[in-house]
Write a protein that holds these residues in place. Structure first.
Motif, PDB file in Angstrom:
ATOM      1  N   TRP A   1       0.831  -1.205   0.000  1.00 43.86           N
ATOM      2  CA  TRP A   1       0.000   0.000   0.000  1.00 43.86           C
ATOM      3  C   TRP A   1       0.870   1.261   0.000  1.00 43.86           C
TER       4      TRP A   1
ATOM      5  N   ARG B   1      -0.744   4.382  -1.545  1.00 41.95           N
ATOM      6  CA  ARG B   1      -2.071   4.247  -0.932  1.00 41.95           C
ATOM      7  C   ARG B   1      -1.960   4.392   0.579  1.00 41.95           C
ATOM      8  N   GLU B   2      -3.035   4.857   1.194  1.00 38.40           N
ATOM      9  CA  GLU B   2      -3.095   4.951   2.647  1.00 38.40           C
ATOM     10  C   GLU B   2      -3.044   3.537   3.234  1.00 38.40           C
TER      11      GLU B   2
ATOM     12  N   VAL C   1      -4.093   0.863   5.801  1.00 38.47           N
ATOM     13  CA  VAL C   1      -5.213   0.618   6.708  1.00 38.47           C
ATOM     14  C   VAL C   1      -4.643   0.170   8.052  1.00 38.47           C
TER      15      VAL C   1
ATOM     16  N   VAL D   1      -6.033  -6.913  -2.813  1.00 36.89           N
ATOM     17  CA  VAL D   1      -7.332  -6.321  -3.079  1.00 36.89           C
ATOM     18  C   VAL D   1      -8.237  -6.596  -1.886  1.00 36.89           C
TER      19      VAL D   1
ATOM     20  N   LEU E   1     -12.871  -2.113  -2.369  1.00 36.01           N
ATOM     21  CA  LEU E   1     -12.467  -0.975  -1.544  1.00 36.01           C
ATOM     22  C   LEU E   1     -11.051  -0.505  -1.842  1.00 36.01           C
ATOM     23  N   ARG E   2     -10.201  -1.422  -2.229  1.00 38.26           N
ATOM     24  CA  ARG E   2      -8.805  -1.044  -2.364  1.00 38.26           C
ATOM     25  C   ARG E   2      -8.075  -2.096  -3.175  1.00 38.26           C
TER      26      ARG E   2
ATOM     27  N   ALA F   1      -4.151  -2.627  -4.947  1.00 33.33           N
ATOM     28  CA  ALA F   1      -2.799  -2.083  -5.105  1.00 33.33           C
ATOM     29  C   ALA F   1      -1.850  -3.197  -5.521  1.00 33.33           C
TER      30      ALA F   1
ATOM     31  N   LEU G   1     -17.264   0.395  -7.113  1.00 30.91           N
ATOM     32  CA  LEU G   1     -15.953   0.860  -6.665  1.00 30.91           C
ATOM     33  C   LEU G   1     -15.870   2.349  -6.930  1.00 30.91           C
TER      34      LEU G   1
END
Length: 133
Positions: free
Chosen positions: A18, A23-24, A26, A55, A67-68, A70, A102
């Motif tokens: 991430w 990407r942030e 989590v 994912v 949701l995500r 990368a 999404l």
């Protein structure tokens, strides 16, 4: 490449993917809460011994959400993102999910192109959000 469900020993490698992908990350507590709902929808792709992509999806009984997604920059252009999405879609379909949504940021033209190539169509919806802090 192998795709499998996330396990807690993967956390540092997933966080690194991430972060490297911009990407942030989590936080563990937030991820723990998500995993109580549908852990089978959080997937990692291994390339050899390394986590190359990730994912995260969810299903609320009405709609599925991606949701995500990368992929580590050193592993891109190998079909990892498409394979992760394909596996997630299969798992959502097995749960009876009729539609997957999404979000793509407006300035992410490459991301929008990727999703459109996989059959996802832009919708004119307006995103509304509220912080619950």
């Amino acid at each position: 490449m192998r795709i499998r469900q996330f396990a807690w020993p993967d956390y540092d490698a997933v966080a690194a993917v991430w972060a490297t992908a911009g990407r942030e990350v989590v936080p563990r507590a937030e991820l723990a809460a998500k995993l109580t709902r549908d852990p089978e929808l959080f997937l990692v792709a291994e390339d050899g011994l390394a986590v190359a992509g990730v994912v995260m999806g969810t299903y609320d009984g009405r709609r599925g959400w991606i949701l995500r997604l990368a992929v580590h920059p050193g592993h891109r252009r190998r079909g990892i993102a498409s394979a992760l999405v394909g596996e997630l879609e299969q798992r959502l379909k097995a749960l009876g999910c009729p539609r997957v949504n999404l979000l793509v940021l407006p300035d992410n033209t490459a991301g929008l192109r990727f999703w459109q190539e996989l059959g996802y169509l832009p919708m004119p919806d307006v995103l509304c959000t509220k912080a619950m802090t």
